[in-house]
Structures are given as C-alpha cells and as structure tokens.
Design a protein around this motif. Structure first.
Motif, PDB file in Angstrom:
ATOM      1  N   LEU A  75     -10.267  -8.453  -3.417  1.00 56.28           N
ATOM      2  CA  LEU A  75      -9.570  -7.319  -2.801  1.00 56.28           C
ATOM      3  C   LEU A  75     -10.572  -6.495  -2.019  1.00 56.28           C
ATOM      4  CD1 LEU A  75      -6.873  -5.087  -4.403  1.00 56.28           C
ATOM      5  CD2 LEU A  75      -8.835  -4.019  -3.298  1.00 56.28           C
ATOM      6  N   GLN A  84       0.851  -1.191   0.000  1.00 53.73           N
ATOM      7  CA  GLN A  84       0.000   0.000   0.000  1.00 53.73           C
ATOM      8  C   GLN A  84       0.882   1.235   0.000  1.00 53.73           C
ATOM      9  OE1 GLN A  84      -3.154  -1.375   3.292  1.00 53.73           O
ATOM     10  NE2 GLN A  84      -3.758   0.521   2.238  1.00 53.73           N
ATOM     11  N   CYS A  96      -5.980  -2.076   3.018  1.00 53.46           N
ATOM     12  CA  CYS A  96      -6.289  -2.919   1.872  1.00 53.46           C
ATOM     13  C   CYS A  96      -5.983  -4.363   2.263  1.00 53.46           C
ATOM     14  CB  CYS A  96      -5.441  -2.518   0.675  1.00 53.46           C
ATOM     15  SG  CYS A  96      -5.724  -3.512  -0.811  1.00 53.46           S
ATOM     16  N   CYS A 142      -3.141   0.172  -3.871  1.00 51.79           N
ATOM     17  CA  CYS A 142      -2.974  -1.141  -3.260  1.00 51.79           C
ATOM     18  C   CYS A 142      -2.605  -2.168  -4.324  1.00 51.79           C
ATOM     19  CB  CYS A 142      -4.256  -1.582  -2.553  1.00 51.79           C
ATOM     20  SG  CYS A 142      -4.227  -3.288  -1.933  1.00 51.79           S
ATOM     21  N   SER A 194      -6.394  -8.707   0.775  1.00 51.64           N
ATOM     22  CA  SER A 194      -6.780  -9.595  -0.317  1.00 51.64           C
ATOM     23  C   SER A 194      -6.943 -11.006   0.230  1.00 51.64           C
ATOM     24  CB  SER A 194      -5.745  -9.566  -1.443  1.00 51.64           C
ATOM     25  OG  SER A 194      -4.499 -10.083  -1.023  1.00 51.64           O
ATOM     26  N   TRP A 211     -11.170  -2.947   0.580  1.00 45.72           N
ATOM     27  CA  TRP A 211     -10.727  -1.703   1.194  1.00 45.72           C
ATOM     28  C   TRP A 211     -11.538  -1.514   2.482  1.00 45.72           C
ATOM     29  CZ3 TRP A 211      -6.670   1.265   0.084  1.00 45.72           C
ATOM     30  CH2 TRP A 211      -6.121   1.237  -1.208  1.00 45.72           C
ATOM     31  N   SER A 226      -5.405  -1.732  -7.235  1.00 42.92           N
ATOM     32  CA  SER A 226      -6.619  -0.967  -6.974  1.00 42.92           C
ATOM     33  C   SER A 226      -6.261   0.415  -6.443  1.00 42.92           C
ATOM     34  CB  SER A 226      -7.500  -1.689  -5.952  1.00 42.92           C
ATOM     35  OG  SER A 226      -8.646  -0.933  -5.634  1.00 42.92           O
ATOM     36  N   ARG A 236     -10.478  -1.201  -9.751  1.00 43.70           N
ATOM     37  CA  ARG A 236      -9.479  -2.249  -9.761  1.00 43.70           C
ATOM     38  C   ARG A 236      -9.247  -2.628 -11.214  1.00 43.70           C
ATOM     39  NH1 ARG A 236      -9.443  -8.373  -7.127  1.00 43.70           N
ATOM     40  NH2 ARG A 236      -7.159  -8.588  -7.187  1.00 43.70           N
TER      41      ARG A 236
END
Lengths: 116, 119
Positions: free
Chosen positions: A32, A6, A92, A23, A94, A34, A75, A69
């Motif tokens: 992903l 990030q 962020c 990110c 994943s 946020w 993203s 994204r």
C-alpha cells in the motif's frame, strides 16, 4: 474487483488543525502506498507499506505526518498540525504481490485537502 | 535515485489526429517497468500502458503505443486517432523490479503533460 476506497473525498481545515485520511486497498494487495500530489505536479511517495510494515518513509515529514496500516489491510494517514503547504491531493494505491497482473497498481480517487 | 522527466507541460491535438508525449528517465537499474497513466479531472489514475524493460518489443494497447529506447532512456507515448475523451493529464512513471521482474517497487512520476483534444 472492487477498487481502492478512500475517504473523505474533500476536506477543508484551518492551519494547525489535524486531519486524517482513510484507505482500503484491493483485497489481496500486500503493498500500500500513500502519495501526495500538489496541484500541477506529479504524485510524490510519502510512505510505502508491505503488509503492516513500513518499507519506505524517507519522504514523509515525520514531525507532522504519521501513517499506520493495521492488520495489513486498511491504512490511515494523519497530519498534525497542518500547514498551508500541505494543501494537495492525497492518493492511496495498492499493488499485488507479483507483477503478473497487467494492471499493476490500483489507485483510489484521492482526498483533496485544502488548508486555509 | 530514479528521476523521470516530462519536458512538455502542455500539448494539444485535433480530434482524429496523432500526438506524441515525451518522457525520459534516469536510472542505474537493469530491471524495471515504465508506465503511462492518465489522470482526468476526477483524479483517478488510469493505467494507459505498461512496458517491461527486458522486452525489446514496444507495448501497444489499441490506439496507444510507446517508443521505448532503453539505451537513450526514452519512453514516449503515441496516441493515434485522438478522441475528446483523451483530454487529461498524462504521467510517465518508473518502478524498479526485482531480478526476476516479479515484484513491483514504488512508482516515481514525472511532472505530467496536460493533453487537450480539440473537436
């Protein structure tokens, strides 16, 4: 494996200005997220992507926040214009396609945003 | 909608002692996962332990173990032999999964508990 990247790590802006966060998730992680984490609180989901499609953006203040994204990888999250109450850490994360990975979600170190 | 509640804003413990952090949740889902995350001042969320709802056996990871009471919707974390490095904010989190338990959804977090380990 490399972690979730990030940037920036810190950002200070004046109210009504705009800001963007970036990110880069774990390679191969299709999903992903946020999150917004206000000081002293738990993270709150802003938006969830599956590849490059939005799965959940129900808590995203769409009048000022936007996210994309591109190509299902990186993203960006943007705030325009920023308000004082947007001061928070933006995390962020994943996750892999399947739950076999015992670690599940991987989080970045976040961006601390201060709006003055 | 799922909710996660941590009723202890702050806890403290002496080094080498045991401490238990509480968490309750509310959901109508049958398939889900529960997590405990540690967040030190560096802000990095670090997974402490994970529990699959379909498993009756409580998860353990070295000094960390959980007491998962599915009927009561309770998921507490026990830290044994506390160390100074355990000082951090701890979050309980919930995610539903699909029927086969093979994919994750979004995480819903509790408010967090600040744990301080004293020498």
């Amino acid at each position: 494996e490399a972690g979730v990247a990030q940037s920036p790590r810190y950002k200070i802006i004046e109210k009504r200005q705009s800001v963007a966060f970036w990110c880069n998730p774990i390679s191969g992680h299709a999903t992903l997220y946020w999150y917004q984490q206000i000081l002293g609180q738990g993270p709150k989901l802003l938006i969830q992507f599956q590849n490059n499609g939005v799965v959940d953006d129900s808590q995203l203040p769409k009048d000022r926040f936007s996210a994309e994204r591109l190509k299902g990888v990186d993203s960006t999250l943007k705030i325009q214009p920023a308000k004082l109450e947007d001061s928070a850490v933006y995390l962020c994360a994943s996750s892999p396609p399947r739950t076999g990975n015992r670690y599940g979600y991987t989080f970045g170190s976040g961006t601390r945003l201060t709006v003055v | 909608a799922q909710t996660v509640t941590q009723s202890q804003p702050e806890m403290s413990v002496q080094e080498a002692e045991t401490v238990t952090l509480s968490c309750t949740y509310d959901t109508s889902e049958n398939n889900y996962y529960l997590f405990w995350y540690k967040q030190p001042p560096s802000r990095q969320m670090i997974l402490v332990i994970r529990q699959e709802a379909y498993k009756q056996q409580n998860a353990t990871e070295n000094r960390f173990s959980v007491n998962f009471q599915k009927a009561a919707k309770s998921f507490s974390l026990k830290i044994s032999d506390s160390q100074l490095g355990d000082t951090a904010m701890y979050f309980c989190a919930f995610t539903r999964s699909n029927a086969g338990g093979t994919s994750y959804g979004k995480l819903t977090f509790g408010q967090g508990t600040i744990l301080t380990v004293h020498p």
